[in-house]
Design a protein around this motif. Structure first.
Motif, short mmCIF file in Angstrom:
data_model
loop_
_atom_site.label_atom_id
_atom_site.label_comp_id
_atom_site.label_asym_id
_atom_site.label_seq_id
_atom_site.Cartn_x
_atom_site.Cartn_y
_atom_site.Cartn_z
N ASN A 166 -2.72 10.80 -0.28
CA ASN A 166 -1.66 10.69 -1.28
C ASN A 166 -2.05 11.29 -2.62
O ASN A 166 -1.32 11.16 -3.60
CB ASN A 166 -1.26 9.22 -1.50
CG ASN A 166 -0.55 8.68 -0.28
OD1 ASN A 166 0.12 9.43 0.43
ND2 ASN A 166 -0.71 7.39 -0.02
N ALA A 167 -3.24 11.87 -2.70
CA ALA A 167 -3.70 12.43 -3.98
C ALA A 167 -3.23 13.88 -4.06
O ALA A 167 -3.68 14.72 -3.30
CB ALA A 167 -5.22 12.35 -4.06
N HIS A 168 -2.35 14.15 -4.98
CA HIS A 168 -1.82 15.51 -5.16
C HIS A 168 -2.32 16.07 -6.48
O HIS A 168 -1.83 15.73 -7.54
CB HIS A 168 -0.29 15.48 -5.14
CG HIS A 168 0.27 14.86 -3.89
ND1 HIS A 168 0.18 15.46 -2.65
CD2 HIS A 168 0.90 13.67 -3.69
CE1 HIS A 168 0.75 14.69 -1.73
NE2 HIS A 168 1.19 13.59 -2.34
N HIS A 169 -3.34 16.93 -6.38
CA HIS A 169 -3.91 17.59 -7.56
C HIS A 169 -4.44 16.59 -8.58
O HIS A 169 -4.52 16.87 -9.77
CB HIS A 169 -2.86 18.50 -8.24
CG HIS A 169 -2.16 19.38 -7.29
ND1 HIS A 169 -2.80 20.38 -6.57
CD2 HIS A 169 -0.86 19.43 -6.89
CE1 HIS A 169 -1.94 21.01 -5.79
NE2 HIS A 169 -0.74 20.45 -5.96
N SER A 170 -4.83 15.39 -8.14
CA SER A 170 -5.42 14.40 -9.06
C SER A 170 -6.28 13.45 -8.24
O SER A 170 -6.29 13.48 -7.01
CB SER A 170 -4.33 13.63 -9.77
OG SER A 170 -3.55 12.87 -8.85
N LEU A 171 -7.01 12.60 -8.96
CA LEU A 171 -7.81 11.58 -8.28
C LEU A 171 -6.90 10.62 -7.54
O LEU A 171 -5.82 10.27 -8.03
CB LEU A 171 -8.65 10.80 -9.30
CG LEU A 171 -9.93 11.45 -9.81
CD1 LEU A 171 -10.56 10.56 -10.88
CD2 LEU A 171 -10.93 11.68 -8.67
N PRO A 172 -7.34 10.17 -6.37
CA PRO A 172 -6.53 9.16 -5.67
C PRO A 172 -6.58 7.81 -6.41
O PRO A 172 -7.47 7.57 -7.23
CB PRO A 172 -7.19 9.07 -4.30
CG PRO A 172 -8.59 9.53 -4.51
CD PRO A 172 -8.55 10.56 -5.59
N ALA A 186 0.82 -1.22 0.00
CA ALA A 186 0.00 0.00 0.00
C ALA A 186 0.84 1.26 0.00
O ALA A 186 0.33 2.35 0.28
CB ALA A 186 -0.93 -0.01 1.21
N ARG A 187 2.14 1.15 -0.32
CA ARG A 187 2.98 2.35 -0.23
C ARG A 187 2.60 3.42 -1.25
O ARG A 187 2.88 4.61 -1.06
CB ARG A 187 4.44 1.97 -0.39
CG ARG A 187 4.79 1.29 -1.69
CD ARG A 187 6.17 0.67 -1.69
NE ARG A 187 6.30 -0.36 -2.70
CZ ARG A 187 7.14 -1.36 -2.63
NH1 ARG A 187 7.93 -1.49 -1.58
NH2 ARG A 187 7.20 -2.25 -3.59
N ASN A 188 1.96 3.04 -2.37
CA ASN A 188 1.58 4.02 -3.40
C ASN A 188 0.09 4.30 -3.40
O ASN A 188 -0.43 4.91 -4.33
CB ASN A 188 1.99 3.50 -4.79
CG ASN A 188 3.49 3.39 -4.93
OD1 ASN A 188 4.23 4.25 -4.44
ND2 ASN A 188 3.95 2.31 -5.56
N GLY A 189 -0.60 3.86 -2.35
CA GLY A 189 -2.04 4.08 -2.28
C GLY A 189 -2.71 2.91 -1.61
O GLY A 189 -2.15 1.81 -1.55
N PHE A 198 -14.45 8.97 -7.86
CA PHE A 198 -13.74 9.14 -6.60
C PHE A 198 -12.30 8.64 -6.63
O PHE A 198 -11.49 9.05 -5.80
CB PHE A 198 -14.50 8.42 -5.47
CG PHE A 198 -15.88 8.94 -5.27
CD1 PHE A 198 -16.12 10.03 -4.44
CD2 PHE A 198 -16.96 8.36 -5.92
CE1 PHE A 198 -17.40 10.50 -4.25
CE2 PHE A 198 -18.24 8.83 -5.73
CZ PHE A 198 -18.48 9.92 -4.91
N ALA A 199 -12.01 7.71 -7.56
CA ALA A 199 -10.65 7.13 -7.55
C ALA A 199 -10.35 6.47 -8.88
O ALA A 199 -11.26 6.08 -9.63
CB ALA A 199 -10.50 6.11 -6.42
N VAL A 200 -9.06 6.41 -9.15
CA VAL A 200 -8.58 5.61 -10.29
C VAL A 200 -8.38 4.19 -9.76
O VAL A 200 -7.68 4.00 -8.75
CB VAL A 200 -7.26 6.17 -10.85
CG1 VAL A 200 -6.68 5.24 -11.92
CG2 VAL A 200 -7.49 7.58 -11.41
N SER A 201 -8.96 3.22 -10.46
CA SER A 201 -8.94 1.83 -9.97
C SER A 201 -7.92 0.97 -10.70
O SER A 201 -7.75 1.08 -11.93
CB SER A 201 -10.31 1.17 -10.13
OG SER A 201 -11.25 1.74 -9.26
#
Length: 1463
Positions: free
Chosen positions: A1193-1199, A1091-1094, A1234-1237
């Motif tokens: 962890n979402a920086h100016h984009s979808l998590p 889960a280090r990148n999300g 809400f999120a990129v899957s």
């Protein structure tokens, strides 16, 4: 008359009286040989009258008183020595008359044929008495010092010996020896005839020894022969003859005692005789033949090939020295044939038996019918034909053997000494034909003629024991055919007589004991009485002990003793017996040189012993050894040999056994091919044809149980029915074939449900029982099968009388089986199952009590470590569970869990049996005991999974074991969640997902750290891992039998050996400092790094509960209960999705699997409701719970969120879950808002992919494009042309490679994959549900299968875009395994994969490709306007968003299937 005259006259009378007696003696012998039966008084008086007339004529010049004295001498000569006085005679008249009267009365009561025989014997006895009387008087009157008279005595003794050789009357030999001993006394030392007369006395002793077998005679023969040799000076013409006689006596004693020194002395003496005899000498050939015989004897004792080679060489020399037309030519040919036969028996080379037949036939042709040796040559020719028949199985050979042996019998007159031997040999030929054809008249004839041979041979005859043994073998054969107990009793009786007749110390004593042991084993296997097998072991052990080390028969005796121990083990199950059996038969194999004709049989027997040990202990090494040894037996049996079929059938049944244990399909395929070959090699009418058909049927039956294909059970019934039809009524094996036929009918009934099959099953099983007498060892087994048939009908119809019959029959089977029998536990367990079934039906307490009692007995009778112990413990646990369900006594739950736990601890039982027990244990604890106890049970479940899905099996087979495992893992995780042990839940879910994929990846784990610690073990582990990886995915075992059988078997065994070696190396590594957790299932502390990148959302769907476990970047687990979602609801949504896809005409599956058919009943569009339910019950609750963590962890984009779903949820589009169709758009919402899957098959996959070094984003990746707009035999994909153009717009030519049409071959694609970071496959994708590893990309020249891709390991790979149909569909039966092309690409090294959940539109793929590559690569021809490059997940998200806008939001079929896997 003066004193001198009187003295002279007396001397004259004595001499004349002596002369008269000698001539009378000779005349009597002549009359006996020339005339028919005469009254003994008349025979003697006629002989005396002729001699008296001769005397009268020759003494006409003598004085009257002297003449009177001579005539008185003749009369006196007819009186017995020391004749009684007149008074004594008168006193005995009444006694003699009474004896004769009794004798006459007895004779008058006999039938005519027996009367003739009795009169002949009486006549012979009285004539012998008269001869003996004359001979005794002649010896008494023989004057000292008269050489002429000594010669007369000697000549008379020789005549007696000739009479013995014709008549077999051993009393003549006694008289000859007495005469010859007198001759030796009368022959002074130094006399020129002393040596010759000693030699003749030796011949007489020798002849009597060969007739009576008394050791003193051969000792005396050797003594006088040696004296004859010593008295004959070197250079004397008779020296060689004396040495030859000495040699034959040594040979005879060797045959009796088996002492090696005797045959060595025999060869030495024979060699000296040969060396003393110049070439060209008349007797040179005879001496060479005798030397050859001696050398052959040594060969038959020691088995040294050099001896038989020398024997053939010197016998060939003898033949060459004998001119055509010579009287001895036929004898030399016969002897040479015997040597060829001996070598053939050892090596089995056809050229030898052909030469033997040729030489014997020449001997027969050269010998006229009236010749005394003709019958012997015919018998030997018959033996040679019989040997060839037993090798090749050609019926004409045994017909010829019987024909010529019958001729030999017919040529031998009644009363001849060799008549019995000829009858015995004829009986053996009848036996041989019986073994082949199984026709009763042959074994009847064999018994008839062998009984005649026995009856003709008096008890004191040396050959009597041999004839009795052969008669016993014939009785035993008839018993094995018909099962009549009187036959095996007779066999034991006559074989025991043979043993008793054979004196201790005789060389053949061991062989007789061995044969007696075989008869005891035979009766034991029929009746199961322990006394018989104890006797068998006792007498076989005696046979071994009596056979010296180095003797050629030692191996035979060891082999048979081993078989006896093996039989006792089968009955009692005591390990020391099978250990003894293996040790003994191994010694027999080691003592038997390669090339020996018996080597194959002994290898097969050793294989059988290992097989029996395997069935008891379940050790894989035992079944491997059994197959290895039986394969050697097949290989050492030449094609065309009569026993080839038997070896093939035996090997085939052993493959069946391993298949039952491991379930590898290759084993049952091999079994069917081998046994089919055996059947094809066995001619119709052969006695073993039915047994081989039966074995073939059993193999088809086993494959049916595995695959469920109807043609297999049809074939099984067909061939077993043939076996039944080919077995005549009354034959012992009929019941066994009927029993197996019944079992196959039961299985077809269970498959098709046709009651006719069940009726047939009960009918034929009942016939099997009725044909088998009480007391037969198999009666209980046949009853057990009959009970099974009634049991199946009960389960179908529920009629109480059927289960009553089951219990009654199973109880009979138990009662018939003695305590201590190895199969008693099985029968008790089956009886328990019947009681349990009746209890379920009627609820009577006594039934469940009886069930528990029977199963407890089964458990108690089975020693710890027995392979079946876990099965009985499982059954005991089931019985206690059943009682608990009715009476709710918690003590029953305790008992049940104890039984299941003990079953898991029996390590020799099948892993799946232990796994089942662990699952039942866990379930009971979950439902009725502490959840913490349930966790203990589930811990055992997890420990057993690697044994059920083992490295030593092919990947394909591992997948077949997995369907039930997934649900168990989900239940275990649910239990861990319920007690709040979330890390353990995550660990278990990870351990139970993608098991096979992780095994493959584990074998490819870099060993850098281990290399630094221990380079040697690292290198070895690396090599074994590589070999094991290749072995698991090998396809060699499916290649044609004729080409690849041996290679496939070697590879399969090597595969299992590698697995064992791999596990051993892992244990060694884990003992090193710092490597305790090396390649063990990962702990949560490692898994959380995924889960280090999300966040990663693991969704567990179990029958107990449904939950989501969210792994956050912070390292914590956020539990999200899903109370409104259930296991059943997930299944419903999956089926509704399939229905929706079919309603839209989407090809979900090319192969028409079960799920497709289920969905096909209601092809409606449920898309909106499916996605809405997923949103409401799964995705929305999760997103609400983790909203804060999601946006950290979402920086100016979808998590970004990664889904790791289980069960049916693994086939549902969580990324598209949402509310659609609201015209106002106010309520519409979905996951992508809400999120990129992304999806992942396992957390471990993310760890591996995430650990790869990131490529330089400024570097332009290279793209391999594979397109197939027109794949042969598949629908065209014209859209792929546009798709390629789009990609080439974003990728420069020097960074692309395009393979299309005929250039896109499997080989070309595989070669290019390692050269490019990105691969784009625009072609058909094929999902194979029956064989997941055969799922493939369809290329120009064939399929690029997952099985092939798994062998790759790509280091620079970044992304695989699978623009092909159903590349991420998976197998509905393996939801936790992700067996699809996308997972395969992850496994071979691509950290990111874009795939499709179902077939995609040909026009949609170019649109997706355009946006994906625009976002990944930017525009290659205008660097100034390049956008920021996106990761694959975000690139696909944007592409799908674009496609959704193009086709419409509710065109779910178009945009939903595109998904991203990985990081």
């Amino acid at each position: 008359m003066s004193r001198d005259t009187l003295s002279s006259s007396s001397s004259f009378i004595v001499d004349w009286k002596y002369w008269i007696l000698i001539n009378l003696f000779r005349k009597l012998l002549f009359n006996m040989s020339e005339s028919d039966i005469l009254p003994e008084g008349l025979a003697v008086n006629m002989a005396a009258a002729e001699i008296e007339e001769t005397v009268t004529q020759s003494t006409s010049g003598y004085p009257e008183d002297e003449d009177a004295e001579l005539h008185m001498a003749i009369k006196m000569s007819l009186e017995e020595p020391g004749a009684e006085t007149t008074e004594t005679i008168e006193d005995n008249i009444d006694k003699e008359e009474q004896v004769e009267l009794d004798q006459a009365l007895f004779l008058s009561s006999l039938p005519p044929n027996i009367l003739d025989e009795q009169l002949a014997e009486l006549h012979q006895a009285r004539v012998n008495k008269a001869i003996s009387g004359v001979m005794h008087q002649a010896v008494r009157l023989a004057p000292d010092g008269s050489d002429l008279k000594v010669e007369e005595l000697h000549s008379s003794a020789v005549q007696l010996m000739e009479h013995f050789q014709q008549s077999g009357d051993w009393t003549a030999t006694n008289d000859a020896i007495q005469l010859m001993e007198e001759v030796i006394k009368l022959t002074p030392n130094g006399h020129s005839q002393k040596a010759e007369r000693l030699s003749n006395l030796g011949n007489a002793f020798h002849n009597r020894f060969e007739h009576l077998g008394k050791l003193g005679d051969i000792e005396n023969a050797l003594l006088v022969y040696q004296q004859a040799v010593d008295l004959t000076p070197d250079g004397h013409a008779h020296k060689a003859a004396q040495l030859n006689n000495l040699s034959t006596a040594f040979q005879s004693r060797f045959q009796h005692l088996g002492k090696l020194g005797d045959i060595e002395n025999a060869i030495l003496a024979n060699q000296q005789a040969v060396d003393l005899t110049p070439d060209g000498h008349t007797y040179k050939a005879t001496l060479l033949t005798n030397l050859g015989n001696a050398i052959q004897m040594r060969f038959e004792c020691l088995g040294e090939l050099g001896d038989i080679e020398n024997a053939i060489l010197v016998k060939q020399q003898a033949l060459d020295l004998t001119p055509n037309g010579h009287a001895h030519k036929a004898a030399q040919l016969n002897n040479l044939s015997a040597a060829f036969q001996s070598r053939f028996q050892r090596l089995g080379k056809l050229g030898d038996i052909e030469n033997a037949i040729l030489a014997n036939q020449q001997a027969v042709d050269l010998t006229p019918d009236w010749h005394a040796d003709k019958a012997g040559w015919l018998t030997n020719l018959g033996n040679a034909f019989q040997m060839q028949f037993e090798c090749l199985g050609e019926l004409t050979d045994v017909e010829n053997a019987i024909l010529v042996k019958q001729q030999a019998v017919d040529l031998t007159p009644d009363g001849h000494a060799q008549k019995a031997a000829q009858l015995n040999n004829l009986g053996i030929a009848f036996q041989s034909r019986f073994k082949h054809l199984g026709e009763l008249r042959d074994i009847e004839n064999a018994i008839l003629v062998m009984q005649q041979a026995v009856d003709l041979t008096p008890d004191w005859h040396a050959d009597k024991a041999g004839w009795l043994t052969n008669l016993g073998n014939a009785f035993q054969m008839r018993f094995e055919c018909l099962g009549e107990l009187t036959d095996v009793k007779n066999a034991i009786l006559v074989k025991q007589q043979a043993v008793d007749l054979m004196p201790d110390g005789h060389a053949e004593k061991a062989a007789q004991l061995n044969n007696l042991g075989n008869a005891f084993i035979c009766r034991f296997e029929h009746l199961g009485e322990l006394g018989d097998i104890e006797n068998a072991i006792r007498v076989n052990q005696q046979a071994v002990d009596l056979t010296p080390d180095g003797h050629a028969h030692k191996a035979t005796q060891l082999n048979n003793l081993g078989n006896a121990f093996s039989s006792r083990f089968e009955h009692l199950g005591e390990l020391r017996d099978i250990e003894n059996a293996i040790s003994l038969i191994q010694q027999a194999v080691d003592l038997t040189p390669d090339g020996h004709a018996d080597k194959a049989a002994r290898l097969s027997n050793l294989g059988n012993a290992f097989l029996r040990q395997f069935k008891h202990l379940g050790k894989l090494s035992d079944i491997e050894n059994a197959i290895f040894l039986k394969q050697q037996a097949v290989d050492q049996t030449p094609d065309g040999h009569a026993y080839k079929a038997a070896q093939l059938s035996s090997l085939g049944t052993t493959f069946v056994c391993r298949f039952e244990h491991l379930g590898e399909l290759g084993d049952i395929e091999n079994a069917i091919l081998l046994i089919q070959q055996a059947v094809d090699l066995t001619p119709d009418g052969h006695a073993d044809k039915a047994a081989r058909l039966n074995n073939l049927g059993n193999a088809f039956f086993r494959r049916f149980e595995r695959l469920g294909e109807l043609r297999d059970i049809e074939n099984a019934i067909f061939v077993i029915q043939q076996a039944v039809d080919q077995t005549p009524d009354g034959y012992a094996h009929k019941a066994g074939h009927l029993n197996n036929l019944g079992i196959t009918y039961v299985r077809r009934f269970e498959h098709l449900g046709e009651l006719g099959d069940m009726e047939n099953a009960i009918l034929v099983n009942q016939q099997a029982v009725d044909l088998t007498p009480d007391g037969h060892a198999n009666k209980a087994a046949w009853l057990n099968s009959l009970g099974l048939a009634f049991f199946c009908r009960f389960k179908r119809l529920g009629e109480l009388r059927d289960i009553e019959n089951v219990i009654l029959i199973n109880q009979q089977a138990v009662d018939l089986t003695p305590d201590g029998h190895a199969h008693k536990a099985t029968l008790l367990s089956n009886l328990s199952s019947a009681f349990q079934s009746r209890f379920k039906h009627l609820g009577k307490l006594e039934d469940i009590e009886n069930a528990i009692l029977a199963t407890r007995q089964a458990v108690d009778l089975t020693p710890d470590g027995h392979a079946a112990k876990a099965t009985w413990l499982n059954n005991l646990g089931n019985a206690f569970s059943l009682r608990f369900q009715h009476f709710k006594e918690l003590g029953d739950i305790m008992e049940a869990t104890v039984a299941y736990k003990q079953a898991t601890e029996n390590t020799s039982s099948r892993p799946f049996t232990r796994y089942y027990a662990a699952c039942r244990w866990a379930t009971l604890c979950s439902e009725h005991q502490s959840p913490f106890l349930a966790l203990d049970a589930y811990t055992v479940v997890l420990e057993l999974i690697p044994q059920v899905v083992w490295f030593g099996q092919t990947v394909h087979h591992r997948y077949e074991e997995l369907p039930e495992i997934g649900r168990t893992i989900n239940a275990a995780a649910a239990m861990a969640i319920s007690v709040g042990d979330l890390p353990r839940a995550v660990e278990w879910l990870e351990e139970g997902r993608s098991i096979v994929w992780k095994q493959i990846l584990q074998l490819r784990t870099p060993l850098d750290e281990l290399h630094q610690q221990d380079p040697n073990i690292a290198n070895e582990l690396s090599w074994v891992s590589l070999a094991l990886d290749k072995a698991g995915t090998s396809r060699l075992q499916n290649i044609d039998w004729e080409i690849k059988h041996s290679s496939a078997e070697e590879e399969a065994q090597n595969h299992r050996r590698l697995a064992a070696q791999y596990e051993k190396l892992l244990q060694e590594v884990r003992e090193l400092d710092g490597f305790g957790s090396f390649l063990r299932p990962k702990k949560f502390s490692e898994l959380v790094l995924a889960a280090r990148n999300g966040p990663v959302v693991v969704v567990n769907v179990a029958e107990l509960r449904c939950d989501a476990l969210v792994l956050c970047t912070s390292g914590e687990i956020v539990p999200v209960p899903l109370p409104t979602f259930s296991y059943k609801q997930a299944e419903t949504l999956r089926l509704n999705l399939l229905s929706s896809l079919q309603a839209h005409g989407v090809r979900v599956n090319r192969n028409g699997d079960r799920a497709t058919h289920l969905a096909g009943k209601d092809n409606q569009d449920h898309f909106i409701s499916v996605l809405a339910d997923l949103w409401s019950h799964v995705v929305q609750p999760i997103l609400s719970e983790i909203e804060q963590a999601l946006y950290e962890n979402a920086h100016h984009s979808l998590p970004h969120i990664t889904w790791c779903a289980t069960g049916a949820l693994a086939f549902l589009p969580l990324h598209a879950a949402g509310i659609y169709g609201d015209p106002t758009n106010l309520k519409n919402m979905n996951t992508s808002d809400f999120a990129v899957s992304s999806y992942t098959t396992t957390l471990t996959t993310m760890l591996v992919s995430g650990s790869k070094p990131r490529q330089d984003l400024t570097k332009t990746p290279s793209v391999l494009i594979v397109s197939q707009p027109g794949t042969p035999k598949l629908p065209p994909l014209p859209g792929t042309v546009k798709e390629v153009e789009v990609i080439q717009h974003y990728a420069s030519l020097d960074h692309t490679c395009h393979l299309t049409h005929e250039s896109a071959t499997v080989e070309a694609v595989l070669a290019e994959m390692s050269k490019h970071e990105i691969i784009h496959l625009a072609c058909h994708g094929i999902q194979d549900m029956k064989n997941p590893l055969s799922s493939a990309f369809a290329l120009y020249d064939g399929r690029l299968e997952l099985n092939t891709l798994m062998k790759l390991s790509l280091k620079n790979a970044e992304l695989a875009v699978l623009s092909a149909c159903q590349t991420a569909t998976g197998n509905e039966n393996l939801p936790e395994e992700a067996v699809h092309l996308a997972a395969g690409m992850l496994a071979v090294g691509y950290p990111s994969v874009i795939g499709t959940m179902w077939s995609i539109g040909d026009k949609d793929a170019p649109l997706i490709a355009d946006k994906v590559y625009a976002n990944l690569l930017g525009c290659c021809d205008n660097t100034e306007i390049q956008k920021v490059k996106l990761t694959p997940a975000y690139a696909l998200h944007e592409a799908v968003k674009h496609l959704r806008g193009e086709v419409g939001e509710t065109k779910f079929v178009k945009w939903v299937p595109f998904i991203h896997f990985g990081v």
